[in-house]
Design a protein around this motif. Structure first.
Motif, PDB file in Angstrom:
ATOM      1  N   THR A  39      -8.216  -1.004   6.166  1.00  0.00           N
ATOM      2  CA  THR A  39      -5.907  -1.101   6.546  1.00  0.00           C
ATOM      3  C   THR A  39      -5.347  -0.428   4.939  1.00  0.00           C
ATOM      4  O   THR A  39      -5.008   0.609   5.728  1.00  0.00           O
ATOM      5  CB  THR A  39      -5.835  -2.704   7.429  1.00  0.00           C
ATOM      6  N   ALA A  40      -5.717  -1.063   4.297  1.00  0.00           N
ATOM      7  CA  ALA A  40      -4.438  -0.664   2.815  1.00  0.00           C
ATOM      8  C   ALA A  40      -5.509   0.188   3.079  1.00  0.00           C
ATOM      9  O   ALA A  40      -4.041   1.377   2.349  1.00  0.00           O
ATOM     10  CB  ALA A  40      -4.871  -1.920   2.058  1.00  0.00           C
ATOM     11  N   GLY A  41      -6.489   1.079   3.169  1.00  0.00           N
ATOM     12  CA  GLY A  41      -6.715   2.752   2.664  1.00  0.00           C
ATOM     13  C   GLY A  41      -6.405   3.516   3.579  1.00  0.00           C
ATOM     14  O   GLY A  41      -5.876   4.720   3.373  1.00  0.00           O
ATOM     15  N   CYS A  42      -5.971   2.755   4.771  1.00  0.00           N
ATOM     16  CA  CYS A  42      -5.715   4.178   5.257  1.00  0.00           C
ATOM     17  C   CYS A  42      -3.700   3.974   5.451  1.00  0.00           C
ATOM     18  O   CYS A  42      -3.680   5.103   6.009  1.00  0.00           O
ATOM     19  CB  CYS A  42      -5.534   2.893   7.388  1.00  0.00           C
ATOM     20  N   LEU A  43      -3.364   2.958   5.027  1.00  0.00           N
ATOM     21  CA  LEU A  43      -1.958   2.679   5.079  1.00  0.00           C
ATOM     22  C   LEU A  43      -1.791   4.233   3.942  1.00  0.00           C
ATOM     23  O   LEU A  43      -0.868   5.065   3.873  1.00  0.00           O
ATOM     24  CB  LEU A  43      -1.075   1.184   4.519  1.00  0.00           C
ATOM     25  N   GLU A  44      -2.672   3.799   2.759  1.00  0.00           N
ATOM     26  CA  GLU A  44      -2.388   4.654   1.774  1.00  0.00           C
ATOM     27  C   GLU A  44      -2.337   5.798   1.852  1.00  0.00           C
ATOM     28  O   GLU A  44      -1.841   6.604   1.677  1.00  0.00           O
ATOM     29  CB  GLU A  44      -3.338   3.955   0.211  1.00  0.00           C
ATOM     30  N   MET A  45      -3.067   6.924   2.364  1.00  0.00           N
ATOM     31  CA  MET A  45      -3.679   7.954   3.002  1.00  0.00           C
ATOM     32  C   MET A  45      -2.318   8.219   3.716  1.00  0.00           C
ATOM     33  O   MET A  45      -2.297   9.531   3.774  1.00  0.00           O
ATOM     34  CB  MET A  45      -4.733   7.828   3.907  1.00  0.00           C
ATOM     35  N   ILE A  46      -2.222   6.892   4.876  1.00  0.00           N
ATOM     36  CA  ILE A  46      -1.028   7.902   6.039  1.00  0.00           C
ATOM     37  C   ILE A  46      -0.174   7.864   5.356  1.00  0.00           C
ATOM     38  O   ILE A  46       0.572   9.417   5.848  1.00  0.00           O
ATOM     39  CB  ILE A  46      -0.687   7.006   6.615  1.00  0.00           C
ATOM     40  N   GLU A  47       0.857   7.911   4.300  1.00  0.00           N
ATOM     41  CA  GLU A  47       1.547   7.878   3.537  1.00  0.00           C
ATOM     42  C   GLU A  47       1.105   8.911   2.599  1.00  0.00           C
ATOM     43  O   GLU A  47       2.714   9.920   3.055  1.00  0.00           O
ATOM     44  CB  GLU A  47       1.609   7.199   2.492  1.00  0.00           C
ATOM     45  N   ALA A  71       0.643  -0.878  -0.363  1.00  0.00           N
ATOM     46  CA  ALA A  71       0.275   0.076   0.113  1.00  0.00           C
ATOM     47  C   ALA A  71       0.940   1.416   0.560  1.00  0.00           C
ATOM     48  O   ALA A  71       1.283   1.520   1.101  1.00  0.00           O
ATOM     49  CB  ALA A  71      -0.628  -0.157   1.173  1.00  0.00           C
ATOM     50  N   GLY A  72       1.239   1.485  -1.402  1.00  0.00           N
ATOM     51  CA  GLY A  72       1.895   2.998  -1.404  1.00  0.00           C
ATOM     52  C   GLY A  72       3.554   2.521  -1.040  1.00  0.00           C
ATOM     53  O   GLY A  72       3.915   1.320  -1.388  1.00  0.00           O
ATOM     54  N   ARG A  73       4.536   3.246  -0.150  1.00  0.00           N
ATOM     55  CA  ARG A  73       6.129   2.848   0.129  1.00  0.00           C
ATOM     56  C   ARG A  73       5.442   1.572   1.183  1.00  0.00           C
ATOM     57  O   ARG A  73       6.334   0.745   1.073  1.00  0.00           O
ATOM     58  CB  ARG A  73       6.617   3.621   0.759  1.00  0.00           C
ATOM     59  N   PHE A  74       4.068   0.928   2.010  1.00  0.00           N
ATOM     60  CA  PHE A  74       4.569  -0.071   2.779  1.00  0.00           C
ATOM     61  C   PHE A  74       3.718  -1.090   2.431  1.00  0.00           C
ATOM     62  O   PHE A  74       3.451  -1.378   1.603  1.00  0.00           O
ATOM     63  CB  PHE A  74       3.016   0.643   3.701  1.00  0.00           C
ATOM     64  N   PHE A  75       4.804  -2.298   2.930  1.00  0.00           N
ATOM     65  CA  PHE A  75       4.880  -3.373   2.248  1.00  0.00           C
ATOM     66  C   PHE A  75       4.600  -4.559   4.054  1.00  0.00           C
ATOM     67  O   PHE A  75       5.227  -3.963   4.742  1.00  0.00           O
ATOM     68  CB  PHE A  75       6.414  -3.977   1.997  1.00  0.00           C
ATOM     69  N   VAL A  76       3.359  -4.495   4.300  1.00  0.00           N
ATOM     70  CA  VAL A  76       3.026  -5.447   5.221  1.00  0.00           C
ATOM     71  C   VAL A  76       3.199  -7.077   4.969  1.00  0.00           C
ATOM     72  O   VAL A  76       2.536  -7.367   3.855  1.00  0.00           O
ATOM     73  CB  VAL A  76       1.060  -4.971   5.506  1.00  0.00           C
ATOM     74  N   HIS A  77       4.403  -7.695   6.057  1.00  0.00           N
ATOM     75  CA  HIS A  77       4.400  -8.977   5.527  1.00  0.00           C
ATOM     76  C   HIS A  77       4.089  -9.925   7.134  1.00  0.00           C
ATOM     77  O   HIS A  77       4.424  -9.586   7.894  1.00  0.00           O
ATOM     78  CB  HIS A  77       5.507  -9.458   4.475  1.00  0.00           C
ATOM     79  N   GLY A  78       4.697 -11.464   6.794  1.00  0.00           N
ATOM     80  CA  GLY A  78       4.430 -11.884   7.628  1.00  0.00           C
ATOM     81  C   GLY A  78       6.124 -12.489   7.603  1.00  0.00           C
ATOM     82  O   GLY A  78       6.944 -12.710   7.450  1.00  0.00           O
ATOM     83  N   ARG A  79       6.314 -13.375   8.412  1.00  0.00           N
ATOM     84  CA  ARG A  79       8.084 -13.685   8.665  1.00  0.00           C
ATOM     85  C   ARG A  79       8.320 -14.219   7.549  1.00  0.00           C
ATOM     86  O   ARG A  79       9.727 -14.260   7.408  1.00  0.00           O
ATOM     87  CB  ARG A  79       7.802 -14.649   9.998  1.00  0.00           C
ATOM     88  N   HIS A  80       7.728 -15.163   7.188  1.00  0.00           N
ATOM     89  CA  HIS A  80       7.806 -16.008   6.156  1.00  0.00           C
ATOM     90  C   HIS A  80       8.185 -15.714   5.018  1.00  0.00           C
ATOM     91  O   HIS A  80       8.259 -15.787   3.553  1.00  0.00           O
ATOM     92  CB  HIS A  80       6.689 -17.691   5.884  1.00  0.00           C
TER      93      HIS A  80
END
Length: 290
Positions: free
Chosen positions: A135-143, A98-107
């Protein structure tokens, strides 16, 4: 020790009256109290009280308050199992950008790229992994908001897994208060904050409402992010206005497209100005300024 939920469902008018009475009864105990919409068409809300450990005293007190308002026989009890819900939900899920954010698990650590603001969400008992449209929308807006406005303080209200608080901290490098009404969520949020290397910036707290002293100590806030639900967001509008700085911003989500205008009306009444609406799937994320 396990957690117990005491709950009842009733019409909206009664639910509001009961919520206020229960909030007054348990205010000094710091027990999480929540009210959610069960059935919009029929006008039914559900009130829940969460208790860790020995719940007998809280049950008697809640029953007494309900009895005083004619709901003595409506109280239900649920012993919450120790199920790792996010661990289950993460199984088979792909990382989210989402924008610059990359949300991931340990794997999926190996998928991080140079320039990513990577957020690793450890499996735990809280929601908000980045995969939901809100959540993805919030991440884009936060950036967008952080880059443009450079806030100095922030609040993530209803933090869940703390993914949004971590995002603000990583991008803005500012103090962030992350609160939730659920102590399980707060515990997981704190673990995720440590995992992502921002414990010096993000403070987590279990806070049932804006009357909690932590808000007064950390605020007012240049940026408030709240990914909750439309009705609670509308109810919170006056208190949001008191806790955001003049010229500060709100990022609100958990709002269906058909609920957008009602939420905007509630905040317009508190002198907030609508800046932008971001749509993802059937959900919207709003940017408002005070």
């Amino acid at each position: 020790m396990g957690q117990t939920r005491f709950f009842l469902a009733t019409d909206k008018a009664s639910a509001k009256q009961l919520f206020d009475a229960l909030e007054a009864e348990f205010e000094d105990d710091g027990l999480p109290l929540a009210m959610i919409e069960l059935d919009e068409a029929r006008g039914i809300d559900e009130i829940s009280l969460y208790v860790d450990g020995d719940a007998e005293d809280a049950e008697h007190r809640m029953a007494r308050v309900l009895g005083e308002h004619g709901h003595a026989t409506d109280l239900s009890r649920e012993d919450l199992p120790d199920i790792d819900w996010v661990a289950r939900s993460l199984e088979g899920l792909k990382p989210v950008r989402a924008g610059r954010f990359f949300v991931h698990g340990r794997h999926d650590r190996h998928r991080r790229q140079i320039g990513d603001l990577a957020i690793e969400i450890e499996a735990g008992q809280a929601f908000g992994t980045g995969h939901h449209g809100t959540t993805a929308g919030c991440l884009e807006m936060i950036e967008q908001v952080v880059r443009r406005e450079r806030p100095r303080t922030a609040l993530d209200l209803g933090t869940g897994s703390a993914v949004l608080a971590i995002a603000v901290a990583k991008m803005a490098h500012i103090p962030v208060l992350a609160t939730d009404i659920d102590p399980v969520a707060t515990k997981v949020a704190a673990e995720n904050v440590r995992l992502n290397g921002v414990p010096a910036l993000v403070r987590t707290a279990t806070a049932p409402g804006f009357h909690h002293p932590v808000f007064g100590m950390a605020g007012p806030f240049d940026l408030i992010v709240a990914n909750i639900l439309a009705r609670p967001l509308m109810q919170l509008a006056p208190r949001m206005a008191r806790h955001v700085t003049p010229g500060g911003s709100l990022i609100l989500s958990g709002i269906l497209q058909r609920q957008r205008d009602a939420v905007l009306a509630a905040y317009s009444a508190q002198h907030f100005r609508h800046v932008r609406t971001l749509r993802r799937e059937d959900w919207v994320t709003l940017h408002l300024k005070h």
